[in-house]
Design an enzyme around this catalytic site. Sequence first.
Site, PDB file in Angstrom:
ATOM      1  N   HIS A  24       0.796  -0.909   0.221  1.00  0.00           N
ATOM      2  CA  HIS A  24       0.034  -0.074  -0.256  1.00  0.00           C
ATOM      3  C   HIS A  24       1.228   1.114  -0.008  1.00  0.00           C
ATOM      4  CE1 HIS A  24      -3.369   2.685   0.970  1.00  0.00           C
ATOM      5  NE2 HIS A  24      -2.937   2.753   1.824  1.00  0.00           N
ATOM      6  N   GLU A  25       2.023   1.217   0.900  1.00  0.00           N
ATOM      7  CA  GLU A  25       3.133   2.164   1.065  1.00  0.00           C
ATOM      8  C   GLU A  25       3.894   2.379  -0.365  1.00  0.00           C
ATOM      9  OE1 GLU A  25       2.211   4.949   3.068  1.00  0.00           O
ATOM     10  OE2 GLU A  25       0.641   3.315   4.406  1.00  0.00           O
ATOM     11  N   HIS A  28       1.861   5.005  -2.245  1.00  0.00           N
ATOM     12  CA  HIS A  28       2.359   6.979  -2.315  1.00  0.00           C
ATOM     13  C   HIS A  28       2.743   6.609  -2.618  1.00  0.00           C
ATOM     14  CE1 HIS A  28      -1.443   6.000  -0.422  1.00  0.00           C
ATOM     15  NE2 HIS A  28      -1.676   5.866   0.761  1.00  0.00           N
TER      16      HIS A  28
END
Length: 442
Positions: A24-25, A28
Amino acid sequence: MTIFWTIVGIAIFFVGLLISIAWHELGHFATARWFGIKVPEFMVGFGRTVWSVRRGETEYGIKAIPLGGYVRMIGMLPPAPGRGRLGRSRRTGPFQGLMDDARAQSQMDVRPEDADRQFWTRSPWKRIVVMFAGPFMNLILAVALFATVLMGVGTFQVGTQVAAVNECVVPAAVVAEQEAPPAECPAGAPPTPALAAGIQPGDRIVAFDGRPVAENAGPGLQESIRASSGPMPITVERGGQQLNLTVDVIDNTLADLNPRNRGQTVTAGFLGVELSQGYYRLGPDQVVERVGEMITGTAEAITQIPARVPALFGAAFLGEERAQDSPMGVVGVSRIGGEILSQEGVPWQDNLGLFLSMLAAVNISLFLLNLLPIPPLDGGQIVPAIWESIKRNTAQALGRPDPGPVDAARLLPFAYVFVLVFLGFSLMVAVADIVNPVRIFG
């Protein structure tokens, strides 16, 4: 050995959760770097740093509390409008100090040479992409896991080969009482449509009502039969040859196939065959369908969380029975991961399929939860960026000056309330997962 595999399962599922967070990170991080935003930290977990390494301008690491992660980008919040000599807003209010402190923290790592690398300086659509990329990575991982299960491992279901042909029409209530079709037909019971049409055990149904039926489409064939009535063309493969038959489908009382309605009956089309069961690999269209069903079901479950809090409180502190669909946290889902691997005498396809499906479901939850328009979730930055885009485009269309960036810091009071509620809810879930866990195998 059971205890050993339980521990192994918990450890593997826990690692899977950490990978999901890091993935997920990464969404970003990659998009932020792509748009030239400076990223000083990439961390999995919260609290004290357990391990870290610096590569270039970014420190990568793992923290002690594995309940999430973050990518720290410089300049997440714009400077306050109308700042005073000390860089603080001239406005006053009960939350003004908190907002000013948050802005100061956001500017902490901004050096003069990095002024044009701040998050808030990027156009709204770029900020939306950066914040949406994290949840989208969870969706990608969920699709990949479901594809592995359905297209690679396969799923246990009915096929299209006839395992047995029932001799007579018997309502489902009679079959349920005897837990099997009766050995002898009751007096006056008519023959089943399949027997009357000449269908035999070993036949494979390759077409029904003029539509081809794939070998892995047993559930769809069941639905088609139940939705039909009257004379229907059916094609079976027998001994390498295809035979075209006509079957007169009748209405009968049958067991409901919906797992949520277990034990209930419905009136539907009846053929009178028992289809073989086995592991079948499905196609991409069925993967998309399964993911869609999971997203819909998870979104519905999220909306029902407030209504389930009283029951969860009772399960955690009052010794009440824990519902199967009760919310679970990291402890609960990791424990179920151990429970899956500790099963004895279960085909490996079942264990692996259930294990990966649960991890995929967790990623679907991360995808949807992070899109909620509440800071500090990703949606809490997406909504201000959308509103800023609307304001700027409207001003441009009306020939008015640029209204400037939307002050996302004004949402911080909601963030503090959300964090307090979330921490309380997480604590209650953790207690319930420990003292009264959900048990999917009884």
